[in-house]
Write a protein that holds these residues in place. Sequence first.
Motif, PDB file in Angstrom:
ATOM      1  N   GLU A 143      -6.070   0.285  -2.310  1.00 27.34           N
ATOM      2  CA  GLU A 143      -5.431   0.508  -1.001  1.00 27.34           C
ATOM      3  C   GLU A 143      -4.168   1.370  -1.073  1.00 27.34           C
ATOM      4  OE1 GLU A 143      -4.266  -3.138   0.849  1.00 27.34           O
ATOM      5  OE2 GLU A 143      -3.066  -3.792  -0.857  1.00 27.34           O
ATOM      6  N   SER A 144      -3.623   1.611  -2.239  1.00 27.25           N
ATOM      7  CA  SER A 144      -2.446   2.496  -2.310  1.00 27.25           C
ATOM      8  C   SER A 144      -2.835   3.929  -2.701  1.00 27.25           C
ATOM      9  CB  SER A 144      -1.415   1.947  -3.309  1.00 27.25           C
ATOM     10  OG  SER A 144      -1.801   2.210  -4.645  1.00 27.25           O
ATOM     11  N   GLU A 145      -4.144   4.204  -2.742  1.00 26.59           N
ATOM     12  CA  GLU A 145      -4.633   5.517  -3.196  1.00 26.59           C
ATOM     13  C   GLU A 145      -4.038   6.681  -2.380  1.00 26.59           C
ATOM     14  OE1 GLU A 145      -8.866   5.682  -2.819  1.00 26.59           O
ATOM     15  OE2 GLU A 145      -9.013   7.717  -3.619  1.00 26.59           O
ATOM     16  N   MET A 146      -4.087   6.573  -1.049  1.00 24.31           N
ATOM     17  CA  MET A 146      -3.591   7.675  -0.215  1.00 24.31           C
ATOM     18  C   MET A 146      -2.097   7.890  -0.423  1.00 24.31           C
ATOM     19  SD  MET A 146      -6.152   8.955   1.053  1.00 24.31           S
ATOM     20  CE  MET A 146      -5.306  10.226   1.973  1.00 24.31           C
ATOM     21  N   ASP A 147      -1.382   6.781  -0.546  1.00 20.12           N
ATOM     22  CA  ASP A 147       0.059   6.885  -0.746  1.00 20.12           C
ATOM     23  C   ASP A 147       0.368   7.496  -2.108  1.00 20.12           C
ATOM     24  OD1 ASP A 147       2.710   6.322   0.323  1.00 20.12           O
ATOM     25  OD2 ASP A 147       2.889   4.986  -1.387  1.00 20.12           O
ATOM     26  N   PHE A 148      -0.459   7.158  -3.099  1.00 17.87           N
ATOM     27  CA  PHE A 148      -0.229   7.738  -4.428  1.00 17.87           C
ATOM     28  C   PHE A 148      -0.484   9.251  -4.403  1.00 17.87           C
ATOM     29  CE2 PHE A 148      -1.031   8.662  -8.921  1.00 17.87           C
ATOM     30  CZ  PHE A 148       0.095   8.077  -9.474  1.00 17.87           C
ATOM     31  N   LEU A 149      -1.414   9.684  -3.563  1.00 11.61           N
ATOM     32  CA  LEU A 149      -1.647  11.133  -3.410  1.00 11.61           C
ATOM     33  C   LEU A 149      -0.391  11.820  -2.865  1.00 11.61           C
ATOM     34  CD1 LEU A 149      -5.310  11.343  -2.150  1.00 11.61           C
ATOM     35  CD2 LEU A 149      -4.318  12.806  -3.928  1.00 11.61           C
ATOM     36  N   ARG A 150       0.281  11.154  -1.927  1.00  9.29           N
ATOM     37  CA  ARG A 150       1.540  11.713  -1.393  1.00  9.29           C
ATOM     38  C   ARG A 150       2.612  11.731  -2.486  1.00  9.29           C
ATOM     39  NH1 ARG A 150      -0.271   9.021   3.374  1.00  9.29           N
ATOM     40  NH2 ARG A 150       0.703   7.053   2.785  1.00  9.29           N
ATOM     41  N   LEU A 162       9.473   6.223  -5.007  1.00 10.30           N
ATOM     42  CA  LEU A 162       9.947   7.606  -4.824  1.00 10.30           C
ATOM     43  C   LEU A 162      11.420   7.683  -4.387  1.00 10.30           C
ATOM     44  CD1 LEU A 162       8.910  10.530  -5.113  1.00 10.30           C
ATOM     45  CD2 LEU A 162       8.259  10.434  -2.702  1.00 10.30           C
ATOM     46  N   PRO A 163      11.829   6.886  -3.382  1.00  9.35           N
ATOM     47  CA  PRO A 163      13.258   6.938  -3.014  1.00  9.35           C
ATOM     48  C   PRO A 163      14.183   6.543  -4.168  1.00  9.35           C
ATOM     49  CG  PRO A 163      11.989   5.801  -1.316  1.00  9.35           C
ATOM     50  CD  PRO A 163      11.063   6.022  -2.469  1.00  9.35           C
ATOM     51  N   ILE A 164      13.757   5.573  -4.971  1.00 11.38           N
ATOM     52  CA  ILE A 164      14.596   5.183  -6.124  1.00 11.38           C
ATOM     53  C   ILE A 164      14.734   6.380  -7.074  1.00 11.38           C
ATOM     54  CG2 ILE A 164      14.658   3.744  -8.213  1.00 11.38           C
ATOM     55  CD1 ILE A 164      13.347   1.495  -6.541  1.00 11.38           C
ATOM     56  N   LEU A 165      13.611   7.043  -7.348  1.00 11.22           N
ATOM     57  CA  LEU A 165      13.646   8.181  -8.274  1.00 11.22           C
ATOM     58  C   LEU A 165      14.437   9.353  -7.690  1.00 11.22           C
ATOM     59  CD1 LEU A 165       9.920   8.123  -9.474  1.00 11.22           C
ATOM     60  CD2 LEU A 165      11.926   7.272 -10.719  1.00 11.22           C
ATOM     61  N   ARG A 166      14.330   9.515  -6.373  1.00 13.26           N
ATOM     62  CA  ARG A 166      15.048  10.635  -5.751  1.00 13.26           C
ATOM     63  C   ARG A 166      16.559  10.398  -5.806  1.00 13.26           C
ATOM     64  NH1 ARG A 166      12.012  11.465  -1.224  1.00 13.26           N
ATOM     65  NH2 ARG A 166      10.905  13.187  -2.197  1.00 13.26           N
ATOM     66  N   GLU A 167      16.951   9.161  -5.571  1.00 14.84           N
ATOM     67  CA  GLU A 167      18.388   8.863  -5.539  1.00 14.84           C
ATOM     68  C   GLU A 167      18.980   8.635  -6.916  1.00 14.84           C
ATOM     69  OE1 GLU A 167      18.771   5.645  -2.628  1.00 14.84           O
ATOM     70  OE2 GLU A 167      17.452   6.852  -1.349  1.00 14.84           O
ATOM     71  N   HIS A 168      18.133   8.285  -7.887  1.00 12.05           N
ATOM     72  CA  HIS A 168      18.636   7.987  -9.236  1.00 12.05           C
ATOM     73  C   HIS A 168      17.724   8.696 -10.239  1.00 12.05           C
ATOM     74  CE1 HIS A 168      20.750   4.802  -7.046  1.00 12.05           C
ATOM     75  NE2 HIS A 168      19.584   4.597  -6.468  1.00 12.05           N
ATOM     76  N   PRO A 169      17.665  10.017 -10.211  1.00 12.21           N
ATOM     77  CA  PRO A 169      16.648  10.717 -11.010  1.00 12.21           C
ATOM     78  C   PRO A 169      16.864  10.596 -12.518  1.00 12.21           C
ATOM     79  CG  PRO A 169      18.106  12.284  -9.910  1.00 12.21           C
ATOM     80  CD  PRO A 169      18.477  10.932  -9.399  1.00 12.21           C
ATOM     81  N   VAL A 170      15.760  10.408 -13.196  1.00 13.61           N
ATOM     82  CA  VAL A 170      15.740  10.349 -14.656  1.00 13.61           C
ATOM     83  C   VAL A 170      14.594  11.245 -15.122  1.00 13.61           C
ATOM     84  CG1 VAL A 170      16.791   8.070 -14.966  1.00 13.61           C
ATOM     85  CG2 VAL A 170      14.339   8.244 -14.456  1.00 13.61           C
ATOM     86  N   ALA A 171      14.503  11.463 -16.426  1.00 10.88           N
ATOM     87  CA  ALA A 171      13.532  12.440 -16.930  1.00 10.88           C
ATOM     88  C   ALA A 171      12.086  12.004 -16.707  1.00 10.88           C
ATOM     89  CB  ALA A 171      13.786  12.689 -18.413  1.00 10.88           C
ATOM     90  N   TYR A 172      11.827  10.689 -16.881  1.00 16.78           N
ATOM     91  CA  TYR A 172      10.440  10.241 -16.678  1.00 16.78           C
ATOM     92  C   TYR A 172      10.403   8.773 -16.270  1.00 16.78           C
ATOM     93  CZ  TYR A 172      10.632   8.487 -21.572  1.00 16.78           C
ATOM     94  OH  TYR A 172      10.978   7.846 -22.737  1.00 16.78           O
ATOM     95  N   PRO A 183       0.799  -1.239   0.000  1.00 16.81           N
ATOM     96  CA  PRO A 183       0.000   0.000   0.000  1.00 16.81           C
ATOM     97  C   PRO A 183       0.831   1.290   0.000  1.00 16.81           C
ATOM     98  CG  PRO A 183      -0.763  -1.531   1.706  1.00 16.81           C
ATOM     99  CD  PRO A 183       0.479  -2.128   1.118  1.00 16.81           C
ATOM    100  N   GLU A 184       2.089   1.201   0.436  1.00 13.93           N
ATOM    101  CA  GLU A 184       2.925   2.408   0.439  1.00 13.93           C
ATOM    102  C   GLU A 184       4.053   2.292  -0.578  1.00 13.93           C
ATOM    103  OE1 GLU A 184       3.567   3.742   4.495  1.00 13.93           O
ATOM    104  OE2 GLU A 184       1.420   4.209   4.351  1.00 13.93           O
ATOM    105  N   TRP A 185       3.814   1.495  -1.612  1.00 10.65           N
ATOM    106  CA  TRP A 185       4.858   1.255  -2.623  1.00 10.65           C
ATOM    107  C   TRP A 185       5.339   2.563  -3.249  1.00 10.65           C
ATOM    108  CZ3 TRP A 185       5.509   1.547  -8.081  1.00 10.65           C
ATOM    109  CH2 TRP A 185       6.579   0.790  -8.584  1.00 10.65           C
TER     110      TRP A 185
END
Length: 369
Positions: free
Chosen positions: A345-352, A313-323, A305-307
């Motif tokens: 069930e991951s809806e709220m996390d996706f909002l974050r 997000l941490p992967i993208l933050r540490e290894h940023p790419v264009a998209y 649910p918090e995927w």
Amino acid sequence: MTRSNILLLALACGVSACGTTGKDSAASDTQTPAEELRQKILDSSANGKVLFGHHDDPVYGHEWAWDTGRSDIHETVGDYPAVMSWDLGAIELGKDANLDNVPFDRMRKEVQAQHARGGINTFSWHLFNPVNGHDSWDISDTTVVHQMVTDPEIMKRYDEQLDYVAAFFNSLTDKSGKKIPVIFRPWHEHTGSWFFWGADLCTPEDYKALWHHMRERMDQAGVDNVLWAYSPDRIRTAEQFYERYPGDDYVDIVGVDVYHFGGTDGLDRYREDAARSLDIVRGIASERGKIAAFTETGLESVTMPEWWTDVLLPILREHPVAYVVVWRNAHDKPTHFYAPYKGHESEMDFLRFYGDSLTVFAKGLNGEI
Ligand code: BMA
């Protein structure tokens, strides 16, 4: 913006993109549609942003299909993805709809709508092979690619397939008749062996010849609105990436596909494979003046649910790419979805994830290119 992003931009501008397309967007009058799109993506990436994408987003979703104005992402966060992903499979047969039954006329309209809202469109191609007509996943004949690049009769059929693709790209115009620039990502995940163009199915030379021939045919057909994306499945080394690389003249975007399999048990492997693969394409992009991208990823059914904020997000933050693009939410296979939908069930996390300053959706891209 991180130091590595600044370096990435400096190298990108120094090596090619800014050199060939003008120093800034003010030079857009002289740019081809593809160059304008390249500049737009480079600008976004230089700002330290990651554009979010979803396959077949506005045409069907979890338990609905073909309505207009719907989107699982929009119903979850009130915004469309910045990148819409599409597939051209079956266009080469002259069909009206693709292998997942998306009508090409509808696809064209959605591409136009996405472009009008300032968004980006990318295409893959799960084609039916021109040798025996079987689908992309049929790996029973290991000579298909070789025949496509050496046998005159099969090459003619391959050309006819390419002409359908070229006609579609040429038909993508905005309301003033100007070509809409898009990304094309053919022959993807070729480091695996599940498609007829996969690593065990053809030699590097034959694979590269597929690309070279495709590009010549598209150029001859006047296709000037495409950025070309090369995207292996997860990679271990830069050498593996380069083994089948068609060459800098054929590629604008260097990407990689890495899926998360096995939920919690597969988490470490996913994190490691994604980090390593993304770092390889980021390094190659900065050396060669290309755009780096996470061309496909996802956890089927999003079973954590918090995927979104714990894993992606941490992967993208540490290894940023264009998209980054996640795959489709099938309407007819209840567990085959990679994005949330209203009530998941991951809806709220996706909002974050949506609200994080790193990610960009359609509203974050202003207006037409
Ligand atoms: C695969 C699955 C298939 C689909 C194909 C092309 O990954 O989603 O069901 O037909 O992509 O979109």
